[in-house]
Scaffold this motif. Sequence first.
Motif, mmCIF file in Angstrom:
data_model
loop_
_atom_site.group_PDB
_atom_site.id
_atom_site.type_symbol
_atom_site.label_atom_id
_atom_site.label_comp_id
_atom_site.label_asym_id
_atom_site.label_seq_id
_atom_site.Cartn_x
_atom_site.Cartn_y
_atom_site.Cartn_z
ATOM 1 N N HIS A 56 22.372 14.276 77.663
ATOM 2 C CA HIS A 56 21.907 14.610 79.016
ATOM 3 C C HIS A 56 21.427 16.056 79.150
ATOM 4 N N ASP A 57 21.766 16.910 78.172
ATOM 5 C CA ASP A 57 21.423 18.325 78.392
ATOM 6 C C ASP A 57 20.735 18.992 77.195
ATOM 7 N N TYR A 58 20.283 18.201 76.217
ATOM 8 C CA TYR A 58 19.785 18.863 74.995
ATOM 9 C C TYR A 58 18.499 19.638 75.222
ATOM 10 N N LYS A 59 17.695 19.205 76.200
ATOM 11 C CA LYS A 59 16.451 19.957 76.432
ATOM 12 C C LYS A 59 16.748 21.358 76.965
ATOM 13 N N LEU A 60 17.777 21.445 77.804
ATOM 14 C CA LEU A 60 18.188 22.775 78.286
ATOM 15 C C LEU A 60 18.757 23.590 77.124
ATOM 16 N N ALA A 61 19.524 22.926 76.252
ATOM 17 C CA ALA A 61 20.105 23.633 75.098
ATOM 18 C C ALA A 61 19.002 24.207 74.208
ATOM 19 N N LEU A 62 17.934 23.441 74.012
ATOM 20 C CA LEU A 62 16.822 23.923 73.179
ATOM 21 C C LEU A 62 16.180 25.159 73.797
ATOM 22 N N GLU A 63 16.015 25.140 75.123
ATOM 23 C CA GLU A 63 15.460 26.323 75.808
ATOM 24 C C GLU A 63 16.311 27.561 75.539
ATOM 25 N N CYS A 64 17.614 27.344 75.337
ATOM 26 C CA CYS A 64 18.538 28.471 75.196
ATOM 27 C C CYS A 64 18.819 28.814 73.729
ATOM 28 N N GLY A 65 18.113 28.184 72.790
ATOM 29 C CA GLY A 65 18.230 28.619 71.399
ATOM 30 C C GLY A 65 18.953 27.677 70.455
ATOM 31 N N SER A 66 19.308 26.491 70.920
ATOM 32 C CA SER A 66 19.969 25.543 70.009
ATOM 33 C C SER A 66 19.065 25.202 68.817
ATOM 34 N N ASN A 67 19.670 25.066 67.615
ATOM 35 C CA ASN A 67 18.885 24.526 66.493
ATOM 36 C C ASN A 67 19.559 23.310 65.861
ATOM 37 N N MET A 68 20.569 22.766 66.564
ATOM 38 C CA MET A 68 21.178 21.511 66.126
ATOM 39 C C MET A 68 21.661 20.779 67.377
ATOM 40 N N VAL A 69 21.128 19.582 67.602
ATOM 41 C CA VAL A 69 21.545 18.819 68.781
ATOM 42 C C VAL A 69 22.349 17.597 68.338
ATOM 43 N N ARG A 70 23.321 17.211 69.163
ATOM 44 C CA ARG A 70 24.217 16.095 68.836
ATOM 45 C C ARG A 70 24.010 14.998 69.877
ATOM 46 N N ILE A 71 23.322 13.935 69.476
ATOM 47 C CA ILE A 71 22.885 12.953 70.467
ATOM 48 C C ILE A 71 23.368 11.558 70.106
ATOM 49 N N GLY A 72 24.097 10.945 71.024
ATOM 50 C CA GLY A 72 24.604 9.594 70.808
ATOM 51 C C GLY A 72 23.955 8.577 71.735
ATOM 52 N N THR A 73 24.264 8.686 73.006
ATOM 53 C CA THR A 73 23.872 7.667 73.982
ATOM 54 C C THR A 73 22.365 7.415 74.013
ATOM 55 N N THR A 74 21.560 8.459 73.918
ATOM 56 C CA THR A 74 20.110 8.275 73.993
ATOM 57 C C THR A 74 19.578 7.512 72.781
ATOM 58 N N ILE A 75 20.325 7.529 71.684
ATOM 59 C CA ILE A 75 19.912 6.766 70.495
ATOM 60 C C ILE A 75 20.482 5.352 70.514
ATOM 61 N N PHE A 76 21.801 5.272 70.732
ATOM 62 C CA PHE A 76 22.501 3.997 70.523
ATOM 63 C C PHE A 76 22.840 3.236 71.806
ATOM 64 N N GLY A 77 22.636 3.848 72.947
ATOM 65 C CA GLY A 77 23.077 3.230 74.208
ATOM 66 C C GLY A 77 24.522 3.612 74.502
ATOM 67 N N ASP A 78 25.088 2.985 75.549
ATOM 68 C CA ASP A 78 26.447 3.333 75.963
ATOM 69 C C ASP A 78 27.469 2.913 74.919
ATOM 70 N N ARG A 79 28.529 3.726 74.798
ATOM 71 C CA ARG A 79 29.624 3.384 73.877
ATOM 72 C C ARG A 79 30.608 2.454 74.570
ATOM 73 N N GLU A 80 31.193 1.540 73.806
ATOM 74 C CA GLU A 80 32.284 0.721 74.348
ATOM 75 C C GLU A 80 33.587 1.219 73.769
#
Length: 223
Positions: free
Chosen positions: A198-222
């Motif tokens: 939900h916030d990786y685009k903001l993180a990139l603006e602030c200098g992130s060079n590694m993002v950790r993304i689950g839900t946007t790839i795999f959908g909701d976790r059960e």
Amino acid sequence: MEDIAGNINTILDSLPEGVKLVAVSKFHPVDVVMDAYRAGQRIFGESRAAELVEKAQTMPYDVDWHFIGHLQTNKVRQIIPYVNMIHSIDSGRLLKTVNDEALRYGRRVDVLLQIHVAKEETKFGFTPEELIEFASELDTDNMCGVRIRGVMGMASNVDDEERIRSDFRAIATTFDTLASGPMADEEQFDTISMGMSHDYKLALECGSNMVRIGTTIFGDREY
Ligand SMILES: *Cc1c(COP(=O)(O)O)cnc(C)c1O
């Protein structure tokens, strides 16, 4: 059904050059995670030791496993044979345990120091001040089992974008302070792991060079 390959490609297209994607596969079964592997994804993030070990023993050998959750010292030994990077070093005791277990196993593991800036009180990690002090006192020459690669952090879980940005900026600023100070002599202190679905685009603006993304790839976790 999620279009996992499509989701990964959409994310990769949005990442600036040099930013790494950790696909957070926790709670998703191997057959689903393999769809991401077949799409070319190699870095996967898990948050529970037993789950990482089980998946690592089932999936191909060239997966680059990252541990991203809170790690108890008594679970370190289990994951050392499989894990390439641990994002969640939140105490000196944990760092020492990872170092000792890695040496015992005859390897060196990349680690990130976890910074706590979010307003939630239950989150783990060093405050920026604690981390700078901790790093200043570290004797990394005597820690051949670990390579300290950078920092990891999370922003507050809020809707207020300004608050999220200010949390990410605080993490990036702490990285800069360490990189030009106590960690200046580290071999490869180059990683700022921040930003989730939900916030990786903001993180990139602030200098992130590694993002950790689950839900946007795999959908909701059960759970
Ligand atoms: C679960 C988790 C993520 C991924 O969160 P999503 O919202 O599913 O992208 C990232 N970082 C950490 C530390 C996590 O535990």
